[in-house]
Structures are given as structure tokens and as C-alpha cells.
Design an enzyme around this catalytic site. Structure first.
Site, mmCIF file in Angstrom:
data_model
loop_
_atom_site.group_PDB
_atom_site.id
_atom_site.type_symbol
_atom_site.label_atom_id
_atom_site.label_comp_id
_atom_site.label_asym_id
_atom_site.label_seq_id
_atom_site.Cartn_x
_atom_site.Cartn_y
_atom_site.Cartn_z
ATOM 1 N NE ARG A 82 -2.763 -0.713 3.304
ATOM 2 C CZ ARG A 82 -2.841 -1.637 4.266
ATOM 3 N NH1 ARG A 82 -3.381 -2.812 4.035
ATOM 4 N NH2 ARG A 82 -2.379 -1.377 5.466
ATOM 5 C CD GLU A 87 -0.378 -11.217 17.668
ATOM 6 O OE1 GLU A 87 -1.022 -11.223 18.708
ATOM 7 O OE2 GLU A 87 -0.902 -11.228 16.526
#
Lengths: 170, 170
Positions: B58, B95
């Protein structure tokens, strides 16, 4: 300006026997980058266009400045799992197996005029899948523009009936 | 124009408990898209900039029209295995585990002035990895610009000493 001076040939990428066309030198040169975007956009500026659709990821690199240049909105076609809202998908063949592309279901309304953009026309598989997505939603493809077309792969054969334009033919 | 009107909140994407900020309605609206690119670019137009660097994927969507607007070249930071030429990599934490970003070794020369662009400042991990890549090559980061900053994640804490600008703060 000869844009070919800014395309770098990389042998055996992504695998042996493939001669990869690296567009990063062209993107890095401000004059070449600006001129190639203008040339891709201006080919279709006389047509009525509502939205520019670009295909992840290098289609974003050429598609968004074309949308900016034409003062139109941009709609992304993305790889699976990236778009967060309601979406539809279309599959295309890889050398072994297949993959999919996705578009948001509300991205295009029936009758919207679409300019489809990608950096490269190779076999035409991802282009055809993107056409399927746009047309499933009722979009009307008024043009398809590429930075580079690989003639030997005959991708254009899959795009008959569309107004296809490529800046460079290799 | 309130750009927030064009950001769509998607609950539980990409997984439960995450409120995803969908920028596709903003990209699709030609006036909002054009205005947000101008605002991101013009914040830094008084600075000397040689290249705009955008982070896949993006970051390409906002980075390339900013490069076009500022009339500068564009350099991509990409996910592993995408860049075909000699490259360096930097890792960042996920994570669970970690991932890497890459840049071509010849993309930046010592002293080049760089504007780094991405759509989103979240934890700052991919931004920090991109800074590492640019600085390993001797680039001088004159600014970092985001479309959207998630304040709760405090990504800005990892970017101290840099001129960081975000259009929207959520």
C-alpha cells in the site's frame, strides 16, 4: 527519451531460463518515470473513464500515478486475503497450479468506465482474471495499458476485443 | 474535505479484535485521492528530496503519485524474493516470528535525500526496517509521511529524531 535505456535485463530470475525485465531503473529516474506515466495516461485521456484499476503489486506503481494524472479514482485488484470488505475472486493459471485475485464487491457499479493498468503483459493470466472481476461487477473496460509487453508470450491473444496499449514491446 | 469520511472501519480484520482501517473508499473518490496525495507531498515540497521510497504494497499506492507530484524518482522497498538485482535486507518483528524487507543495493547512493512514504503508521516495525535499509545505503531521510497513524500503537516512539507527518490520526 528511449525508455528501453532504463529497463535492466536480469538473467535467470525468478528462476533459471527466465530473462527478467527490471523496471526499477526507470522508476528511479524522475524524468523517465514522469514521462512514461504521462504517455500511458495520455493515450486514454480522450476517453470517458470513471476509475483506474491497478493489479497488485507493480500495477499499483504505475496505476496510481496514472489515476492521479487523469484525476480519477483508483481501485486495487489484490492478492488473496488482503482486501478487508465483501469481495469476489477470479483464478488464473500458474505454471504449476493456480492463484486468485480479488476485488471489493462495491468497488465498481454497472456501467462504470474502467481503465485497467499493469506494468507487464506476459501470458495475460492476471490481466484476464482482472477483466473477469471488473466485468462480473458490470464494469465497462475502455482500455488496458501496460508499461511493457513481452511479445513472445502472446498475452495479447487473450485480450482480443479490448483496446490494449503497451509502451514498450520486448 | 474531511478525509475521515472516506476511511471505512472493518471489525475483526485480519483477525478477531482488530479494527481495520480500509482506505479503499478514499482511493476510489477522485477528489479525496487527489487532495490527500497533494497534502502528503506538499508538506515536504520545500525540502531538498532526491527520491521517494515506498513500502510494498500500500506504500506503492500513495508513494508513486507523491513521487509523480514532486517530480522525483521512486524506489520500492519490497517483500522478500521480489527484487531481482543485488539487494540488502532488514528484518522486523511480527506478533509471532519476524519477516524481512528488501531494497536494491544500488537504489540509493551516500547522501541521497529520501522521503519515506507508507499508508499506515501502526507499530512502526516496517517503517523502522525501511529506515535501516535506507541508512545502510547511506541515504539521508528528510521526512516520513503516512496517510494514517494509529495513535494507540505508539509507532512514532520508534521514529524519534525524524520529521514524521501523518494526515489522519486515529
Amino acid at each position: 527519451m528511449n525508455f528501453n535505456d532504463y529497463i535492466r535485463n536480469i538473467p535467470d530470475f525468478p528462476k533459471e531460463g527466465i530473462l527478467f525485465k527490471d523496471i526499477t531503473p526507470l522508476l528511479k529516474d524522475k524524468d523517465a518515470f514522469h514521462a512514461v506515466i504521462d504517455k500511458m495516461a495520455d493515450k486514454f485521456k480522450a476517453k470517458k473513464i470513471d476509475y483506474v484499476v491497478g493489479i497488485e503489486a507493480r500495477g499499483f506503481i504505475v496505476g496510481t500515478p496514472i489515476a492521479y494524472r487523469l484525476n480519477r479514482g483508483f481501485i486495487p485488484v489484490r492478492k488473496p486475503g488482503k482486501l478487508p470488505y465483501d469481495k469476489i475472486s477470479a483464478s488464473y493459471d500458474l505454471e504449476y497450479g493456480s492463484s486468485e485475485l480479488e476485488i471489493h464487491s462495491d468497488a465498481i457499479n454497472k456501467g462504470d468506465k474502467i481503465l485497467l493498468v499493469d506494468d507487464l503483459l506476459a501470458t495475460g493470466g492476471t490481466t484476464k482474471a482482472s477483466i473477469d472481476l471488473i466485468e462480473k461487477l458490470g464494469g465497462d473496460i475502455v482500455g488496458i495499458v501496460f508499461l511493457l509487453e513481452l511479445l513472445d508470450l502472446e498475452g495479447r491473444e487473450h485480450l482480443k476485443g479490448y483496446d490494449v496499449y503497451s509502451i514498450l514491446k520486448h
